[in-house]
Design a protein around this motif. Structure first.
Motif, PDB file in Angstrom:
ATOM      1  N   ARG B  23       2.690 -11.247  -0.758  1.00 16.06           N
ATOM      2  CA  ARG B  23       1.243 -11.058  -0.919  1.00 16.06           C
ATOM      3  C   ARG B  23       0.982  -9.799  -1.758  1.00 16.06           C
ATOM      4  O   ARG B  23       0.140  -9.777  -2.642  1.00 16.06           O
ATOM      5  CB  ARG B  23       0.601 -10.921   0.465  1.00 16.06           C
ATOM      6  CG  ARG B  23      -0.855 -11.291   0.511  1.00 16.06           C
ATOM      7  CD  ARG B  23      -1.307 -11.623   1.929  1.00 16.06           C
ATOM      8  NE  ARG B  23      -0.863 -10.661   2.914  1.00 16.06           N
ATOM      9  CZ  ARG B  23      -0.223 -10.975   4.022  1.00 16.06           C
ATOM     10  NH1 ARG B  23       0.070 -12.227   4.306  1.00 16.06           N
ATOM     11  NH2 ARG B  23       0.139 -10.038   4.872  1.00 16.06           N
ATOM     12  N   HIS B  24       1.754  -8.771  -1.479  1.00 11.52           N
ATOM     13  CA  HIS B  24       1.635  -7.513  -2.239  1.00 11.52           C
ATOM     14  C   HIS B  24       1.893  -7.750  -3.727  1.00 11.52           C
ATOM     15  O   HIS B  24       1.141  -7.293  -4.579  1.00 11.52           O
ATOM     16  CB  HIS B  24       2.624  -6.497  -1.653  1.00 11.52           C
ATOM     17  CG  HIS B  24       2.828  -5.280  -2.482  1.00 11.52           C
ATOM     18  ND1 HIS B  24       1.896  -4.278  -2.579  1.00 11.52           N
ATOM     19  CD2 HIS B  24       3.854  -4.916  -3.281  1.00 11.52           C
ATOM     20  CE1 HIS B  24       2.353  -3.332  -3.393  1.00 11.52           C
ATOM     21  NE2 HIS B  24       3.528  -3.700  -3.831  1.00 11.52           N
ATOM     22  N   GLU B  25       2.962  -8.514  -4.005  1.00 12.31           N
ATOM     23  CA  GLU B  25       3.319  -8.785  -5.405  1.00 12.31           C
ATOM     24  C   GLU B  25       2.176  -9.490  -6.139  1.00 12.31           C
ATOM     25  O   GLU B  25       1.898  -9.213  -7.297  1.00 12.31           O
ATOM     26  CB  GLU B  25       4.584  -9.658  -5.485  1.00 12.31           C
ATOM     27  CG  GLU B  25       5.848  -8.995  -4.957  1.00 12.31           C
ATOM     28  CD  GLU B  25       6.313  -7.835  -5.837  1.00 12.31           C
ATOM     29  OE1 GLU B  25       6.087  -7.907  -7.058  1.00 12.31           O
ATOM     30  OE2 GLU B  25       6.866  -6.861  -5.293  1.00 12.31           O
ATOM     31  N   ALA B  49      -8.535  -6.554   2.763  1.00  6.74           N
ATOM     32  CA  ALA B  49      -7.694  -6.546   3.953  1.00  6.74           C
ATOM     33  C   ALA B  49      -6.314  -5.970   3.638  1.00  6.74           C
ATOM     34  O   ALA B  49      -5.757  -5.196   4.414  1.00  6.74           O
ATOM     35  CB  ALA B  49      -7.571  -7.960   4.510  1.00  6.74           C
ATOM     36  N   HIS B  50      -5.767  -6.335   2.472  1.00  2.00           N
ATOM     37  CA  HIS B  50      -4.430  -5.857   2.103  1.00  2.00           C
ATOM     38  C   HIS B  50      -4.423  -4.348   1.854  1.00  2.00           C
ATOM     39  O   HIS B  50      -3.485  -3.646   2.245  1.00  2.00           O
ATOM     40  CB  HIS B  50      -3.952  -6.599   0.859  1.00  2.00           C
ATOM     41  CG  HIS B  50      -2.625  -6.125   0.343  1.00  2.00           C
ATOM     42  ND1 HIS B  50      -1.448  -6.382   1.000  1.00  2.00           N
ATOM     43  CD2 HIS B  50      -2.297  -5.356  -0.729  1.00  2.00           C
ATOM     44  CE1 HIS B  50      -0.446  -5.820   0.336  1.00  2.00           C
ATOM     45  NE2 HIS B  50      -0.939  -5.185  -0.721  1.00  2.00           N
ATOM     46  N   LEU B  51      -5.497  -3.843   1.239  1.00  7.85           N
ATOM     47  CA  LEU B  51      -5.544  -2.422   0.873  1.00  7.85           C
ATOM     48  C   LEU B  51      -5.437  -1.516   2.098  1.00  7.85           C
ATOM     49  O   LEU B  51      -4.870  -0.427   2.025  1.00  7.85           O
ATOM     50  CB  LEU B  51      -6.863  -2.116   0.155  1.00  7.85           C
ATOM     51  CG  LEU B  51      -6.934  -2.525  -1.311  1.00  7.85           C
ATOM     52  CD1 LEU B  51      -8.347  -2.328  -1.837  1.00  7.85           C
ATOM     53  CD2 LEU B  51      -5.947  -1.712  -2.145  1.00  7.85           C
ATOM     54  N   GLY B  53      -3.628  -1.795   4.639  1.00  8.87           N
ATOM     55  CA  GLY B  53      -2.255  -1.552   5.082  1.00  8.87           C
ATOM     56  C   GLY B  53      -1.284  -1.186   3.977  1.00  8.87           C
ATOM     57  O   GLY B  53      -0.100  -1.040   4.233  1.00  8.87           O
ATOM     58  N   CYS B  54      -1.747  -1.077   2.724  1.00 11.44           N
ATOM     59  CA  CYS B  54      -0.797  -0.869   1.627  1.00 11.44           C
ATOM     60  C   CYS B  54      -1.154   0.373   0.816  1.00 11.44           C
ATOM     61  O   CYS B  54      -2.048   0.359  -0.018  1.00 11.44           O
ATOM     62  CB  CYS B  54      -0.736  -2.098   0.725  1.00 11.44           C
ATOM     63  SG  CYS B  54       0.523  -1.933  -0.564  1.00 11.44           S
ATOM     64  N   ALA B  55      -0.423   1.429   1.073  1.00 13.83           N
ATOM     65  CA  ALA B  55      -0.683   2.705   0.384  1.00 13.83           C
ATOM     66  C   ALA B  55      -0.413   2.583  -1.109  1.00 13.83           C
ATOM     67  O   ALA B  55      -1.096   3.191  -1.927  1.00 13.83           O
ATOM     68  CB  ALA B  55       0.190   3.799   0.986  1.00 13.83           C
ATOM     69  N   GLU B  56       0.596   1.780  -1.469  1.00 14.51           N
ATOM     70  CA  GLU B  56       0.957   1.644  -2.877  1.00 14.51           C
ATOM     71  C   GLU B  56      -0.194   1.030  -3.664  1.00 14.51           C
ATOM     72  O   GLU B  56      -0.530   1.486  -4.753  1.00 14.51           O
ATOM     73  CB  GLU B  56       2.208   0.772  -2.964  1.00 14.51           C
ATOM     74  CG  GLU B  56       2.918   0.871  -4.291  1.00 14.51           C
ATOM     75  CD  GLU B  56       4.195   0.042  -4.285  1.00 14.51           C
ATOM     76  OE1 GLU B  56       4.957   0.123  -3.294  1.00 14.51           O
ATOM     77  OE2 GLU B  56       4.400  -0.705  -5.246  1.00 14.51           O
ATOM     78  N   CYS B  57      -0.805  -0.014  -3.101  1.00 15.55           N
ATOM     79  CA  CYS B  57      -1.926  -0.658  -3.785  1.00 15.55           C
ATOM     80  C   CYS B  57      -3.153   0.259  -3.817  1.00 15.55           C
ATOM     81  O   CYS B  57      -3.881   0.284  -4.801  1.00 15.55           O
ATOM     82  CB  CYS B  57      -2.271  -2.003  -3.144  1.00 15.55           C
ATOM     83  SG  CYS B  57      -1.114  -3.305  -3.640  1.00 15.55           S
ATOM     84  N   ARG B  58      -3.370   1.004  -2.744  1.00 13.38           N
ATOM     85  CA  ARG B  58      -4.502   1.935  -2.753  1.00 13.38           C
ATOM     86  C   ARG B  58      -4.322   2.953  -3.869  1.00 13.38           C
ATOM     87  O   ARG B  58      -5.253   3.310  -4.574  1.00 13.38           O
ATOM     88  CB  ARG B  58      -4.607   2.662  -1.409  1.00 13.38           C
ATOM     89  CG  ARG B  58      -5.220   1.829  -0.295  1.00 13.38           C
ATOM     90  CD  ARG B  58      -5.739   2.706   0.826  1.00 13.38           C
ATOM     91  NE  ARG B  58      -4.726   3.577   1.402  1.00 13.38           N
ATOM     92  CZ  ARG B  58      -3.944   3.233   2.423  1.00 13.38           C
ATOM     93  NH1 ARG B  58      -4.057   2.037   2.970  1.00 13.38           N
ATOM     94  NH2 ARG B  58      -3.053   4.072   2.896  1.00 13.38           N
TER      95      ARG B  58
HETATM   96 ZN   LIG Z   1       0.131  -3.827  -1.821  1.00 12.93          ZN
END
Ligand SMILES: [Zn+2]
Lengths: 205, 292
Positions: B23-25, B49-51, B53-58
């Motif tokens: 999902r991240h990819e 929703a993904h952001l 939990g995902c520091a990299e995407c933030r």
């Molecule tokens: Zn991500």
């Protein structure tokens, strides 16, 4: 076409003045960012305006005048580039991508917002010239000139999905170019460390 | 991979981690369009929703925002009067455009076809913008606010909620976004999502807090996660400290480190709102809610 004026070309001329000429300042800035000199950029813009005038009757929807004239300017600029055989000073894309990945993987990201906010136009233009023109154009058309993705697709004649990925990748490369140019000792060090990690992982990408 | 995501891998199964990674990819490629508000609302909700939990995407999103904000301040060039004169002269010297006869009304020009193809895309974007609830904050109806007279962890309900919130805020949200009807069917009390400016519902699910069934509604408030726990009335009022704090139509406020909580009773339910945000943010949600 029924016209109120006896000379239809006069009507056309005033429509041209109203729809196309107001964009001259932004078009010139766009051209300057991809020319060797202001004089070259002015020549390109003049040529674009003449071509736009000659083809003005093709513009059926006044609301599309702005993307239409940008599209013409891009064609002129690419013709000029071909004629002059000018090549961009590109940096290796992988190096820019590494710099971007390092940025979002480390503690530089808070710093980055401040760094980029303080950059002067010269530095922004230098960074834009380091990334491939297709990517830079998509980013500039959106972020500087305020076009929506659908309009950019129209200007550069690619599907909207391509616009999306060019803008996304273009901004990453630009961020990488900005950080690479800063070249602070700490940053270079951490980029080297990243490269080593990559290599030891077997160049995962 | 960030520490936050490493920490997560120790609590979830490899299959879950693989799903999350894929999902991240996918989603990280959409962050530019997300920043530009060019995505349909379903995709925006997924990324919201993904952001969380995902520091990299933030972090990647911040880069997009920083670049576009800076480029937006670029000034247009100032064309010289000489250039304007040159252009006018060149146009004067050029032949007048050939005016073709007006096309028959049923002729659709090529350009319009392209625009039709992207109409759905634009409609989705318009919808996404319209979905952002805009309500005036109504402060004149503000009632009293009363801090709870006991440490949060000593009040079973609140301690359980903070623990659950901590789990939720570390990972992706469970369940499908906006699946309210399933949640309504699963609990015995009524559920209405909160409405306040900048507050967007991300998803809902059920859980239990120290043995009490609870409905969980997750919201995005600006760029933060705020979670509403709804429990039955009797569970809400069980602890005397809660009863005292919410007496006389007061709002209960509490804090657990940087985590703020506010709580108030509803019709046969109690709501506890929690987030890593200033308490004032949560209090203004309550005020908006009371204004309705
Ligand atoms: Zn991500």
């Amino acid at each position: 076409m029924v016209s109120a004026s006896s000379d239809p070309s006069l009507d056309l001329r005033s429509r041209f003045e109203a729809l196309v000429v107001p964009h001259l300042d932004r078009l010139l800035a766009f051209a300057i960012r991809r020319s060797d000199s202001v004089a070259d950029a002015e020549d390109a813009v003049q040529e674009a305006f003449v071509r736009a005038w000659l083809g003005f009757a093709d513009l059926r929807d006044d609301g599309l005048a702005r993307p239409w004239i940008y599209r013409i300017l891009r064609t002129v600029l690419s013709d000029f580039r071909e004629k002059n055989g000018r090549r961009q000073q590109l940096v290796f894309i992988t190096r820019l991508e590494d710099a971007h990945d390092e940025l979002i993987g480390g503690e530089h990201d808070a710093l980055f917002s401040e760094v980029v906010a303080r950059l002067d136009s010269e530095a922004i233009h230098r960074a834009l010239r380091k990334i491939p023109e297709d990517f830079a154009a998509a980013v500039e058309l959106h972020d500087i000139d305020g076009f929506k993705y659908a309009e950019i697709a129209e200007i550069v004649s690619v599907p909207i999905g391509t616009v999306m990925s060019r803008i996304a990748r273009g901004r990453k490369l630009l961020a990488g170019a900005i950080m690479a140019e800063r070249g602070t000792a700490a940053f270079e060090q951490s980029t080297d460390a990243l490269a080593e990690r990559r290599t030891s992982r077997g160049g995962a990408r | 991979m960030s520490d936050e995501r490493n920490a997560l891998t120790s609590r979830i199964t490899p299959a879950e981690e693989a799903a999350r990674e894929s999902r991240h990819e996918v989603l990280r490629e959409l962050l530019g369009a997300y920043a530009d508000r060019e995505l349909p609302p379903e995709t925006v909700a997924q990324i919201d929703a993904h952001l969380i939990g995902c520091a990299e995407c933030r972090s990647a999103l911040e880069v997009h925002d920083a670049v576009r904000t800076r480029l937006a301040t670029e000034r247009p060039a100032a064309p010289s009067p000489a250039l304007r004169a040159r252009i006018a002269a060149a146009i004067d010297a050029a032949p007048a455009p050939v005016v073709v006869q007006a096309p028959a009304p049923q002729t659709v020009p090529q350009r319009s076809i392209v625009w039709l193809a992207v109409a759905g895309w634009i409609a989705a974007v318009v919808l996404a913008i319209a979905l952002v609830v805009q309500l005036p904050a109504s402060r004149q109806s503000a009632g009293g606010v009363r801090p709870i007279g006991a440490p949060v962890q000593q009040v079973s309900l609140l301690g359980g909620i903070v623990d659950d919130y901590t789990r939720v805020s570390r990972g992706d949200l469970p369940g499908r976004a906006r699946d309210l009807s399933a949640v309504r069917a699963a609990v015995s009390f009524p559920i209405e999502p909160l409405r306040a400016p900048d507050l967007r519902l991300l998803g809902a699910w059920t859980t239990d807090v120290r043995g009490e069934p609870a409905a969980v509604l997750a919201y995005r408030l600006r760029d933060r996660l705020v979670v509403q726990y709804l429990v039955a009335e009797d569970a809400f009022f069980r602890h005397p400290a809660v009863r005292t704090a919410v007496a006389d139509r007061h709002l209960l406020t509490a804090a657990d480190g940087a985590r703020a909580l506010v709580a108030w009773p509803g019709t046969s339910t109690g709501t506890v709102l929690v987030g890593d945000v200033p308490s004032e943010w949560l209090q203004s949600i309550w005020r908006s809610e009371r204004a309705h």
